[in-house]
Motif scaffolding. Structure first.
Motif, PDB file in Angstrom:
ATOM      1  N   ASN A 148     -27.676 -11.437  -9.931  1.00  0.00           N
ATOM      2  CA  ASN A 148     -28.132  -9.843  -9.202  1.00  0.00           C
ATOM      3  C   ASN A 148     -27.282  -8.910  -9.206  1.00  0.00           C
ATOM      4  O   ASN A 148     -26.217  -8.695  -9.096  1.00  0.00           O
ATOM      5  CB  ASN A 148     -29.401 -10.614  -8.211  1.00  0.00           C
ATOM      6  N   LEU A 149     -28.048  -7.568 -10.031  1.00  0.00           N
ATOM      7  CA  LEU A 149     -26.802  -6.456  -9.793  1.00  0.00           C
ATOM      8  C   LEU A 149     -28.016  -5.061  -9.327  1.00  0.00           C
ATOM      9  O   LEU A 149     -29.414  -5.134  -9.672  1.00  0.00           O
ATOM     10  CB  LEU A 149     -26.709  -5.968 -11.837  1.00  0.00           C
ATOM     11  N   ALA A 150     -27.198  -5.257  -7.736  1.00  0.00           N
ATOM     12  CA  ALA A 150     -28.384  -3.558  -7.559  1.00  0.00           C
ATOM     13  C   ALA A 150     -27.328  -2.486  -8.150  1.00  0.00           C
ATOM     14  O   ALA A 150     -26.162  -2.601  -7.598  1.00  0.00           O
ATOM     15  CB  ALA A 150     -28.313  -4.158  -5.750  1.00  0.00           C
ATOM     16  N   ILE A 151     -28.014  -1.146  -8.497  1.00  0.00           N
ATOM     17  CA  ILE A 151     -27.266  -0.085  -9.057  1.00  0.00           C
ATOM     18  C   ILE A 151     -27.633   0.753  -9.774  1.00  0.00           C
ATOM     19  O   ILE A 151     -29.145   0.740  -9.536  1.00  0.00           O
ATOM     20  CB  ILE A 151     -26.912  -0.741 -10.416  1.00  0.00           C
ATOM     21  N   GLU A 152     -27.832   2.113  -8.613  1.00  0.00           N
ATOM     22  CA  GLU A 152     -28.330   3.320  -8.582  1.00  0.00           C
ATOM     23  C   GLU A 152     -30.086   2.874  -7.661  1.00  0.00           C
ATOM     24  O   GLU A 152     -30.923   3.275  -8.529  1.00  0.00           O
ATOM     25  CB  GLU A 152     -28.199   3.711  -9.309  1.00  0.00           C
ATOM     26  N   GLY A 153     -30.045   1.421  -6.666  1.00  0.00           N
ATOM     27  CA  GLY A 153     -31.525   1.540  -6.278  1.00  0.00           C
ATOM     28  C   GLY A 153     -32.308   0.418  -7.351  1.00  0.00           C
ATOM     29  O   GLY A 153     -33.227   0.218  -6.561  1.00  0.00           O
ATOM     30  N   THR A 154     -31.933   0.333  -7.611  1.00  0.00           N
ATOM     31  CA  THR A 154     -32.899  -1.134  -8.831  1.00  0.00           C
ATOM     32  C   THR A 154     -32.163  -2.325  -8.486  1.00  0.00           C
ATOM     33  O   THR A 154     -30.519  -2.364  -8.681  1.00  0.00           O
ATOM     34  CB  THR A 154     -32.799  -0.091 -10.360  1.00  0.00           C
ATOM     35  N   VAL A 155     -32.659  -3.452  -8.590  1.00  0.00           N
ATOM     36  CA  VAL A 155     -32.064  -4.405  -8.498  1.00  0.00           C
ATOM     37  C   VAL A 155     -32.735  -5.234  -9.833  1.00  0.00           C
ATOM     38  O   VAL A 155     -33.910  -5.209 -10.788  1.00  0.00           O
ATOM     39  CB  VAL A 155     -32.732  -5.841  -7.214  1.00  0.00           C
ATOM     40  N   LEU A 156     -31.882  -6.253 -10.715  1.00  0.00           N
ATOM     41  CA  LEU A 156     -31.446  -6.746 -11.857  1.00  0.00           C
ATOM     42  C   LEU A 156     -31.259  -7.930 -11.913  1.00  0.00           C
ATOM     43  O   LEU A 156     -30.399  -7.992 -11.314  1.00  0.00           O
ATOM     44  CB  LEU A 156     -30.727  -5.659 -12.838  1.00  0.00           C
ATOM     45  N   ASN A 157     -31.938  -8.508 -12.342  1.00  0.00           N
ATOM     46  CA  ASN A 157     -31.554 -10.308 -13.013  1.00  0.00           C
ATOM     47  C   ASN A 157     -30.755 -10.215 -14.714  1.00  0.00           C
ATOM     48  O   ASN A 157     -31.368 -10.083 -14.779  1.00  0.00           O
ATOM     49  CB  ASN A 157     -32.990 -10.970 -12.787  1.00  0.00           C
TER      50      ASN A 157
END
Length: 109
Positions: free
Chosen positions: A19-28
């Protein structure tokens, strides 16, 4: 073959799900370490939109390890010279830390 375009002479050294948290967004999605850059290809949680982001190894100024809930050792923080910060939650955090540091030392030579 991969879900992103490879640069000339680029080789994938390591790959894992995270999971990546970048600029307030969490992506899988999938996280790659190549001999040239870090690459993340993923999706917004509960959405079908593909997201791609990469970071050249020469632009990394800090790599550090952190913990989730102060005791789960599964967070890797990557900070760039452009003041972009990636917060990756993944298994094998220490192996990833070592692999990124090793590749950074190769780039610096």
């Amino acid at each position: 073959m991969y879900s992103f375009n490879m640069l000339e002479n680029e080789k994938i050294l390591k790959k894992d799900l995270c999971n990546l948290a970048i600029e307030g967004t969490v992506l899988n999605g999938a996280f790659y370490l190549t001999n040239e850059r870090l690459v993340f290809v993923g999706y917004l949680l509960d959405q079908a939109h593909k997201h791609f982001t990469d970071l050249s190894l020469v632009h990394i100024d800090e790599v550090r390890r952190e913990k989730t809930f102060r005791f789960i050792p599964n967070v890797l923080i990557i900070h760039s010279i452009q003041d972009v910060e990636w917060k990756l939650t993944l298994s094998g955090r220490d192996d990833w830390y070592d692999a990124v540091q090793k590749q950074l030392s190769v780039i610096e030579k």
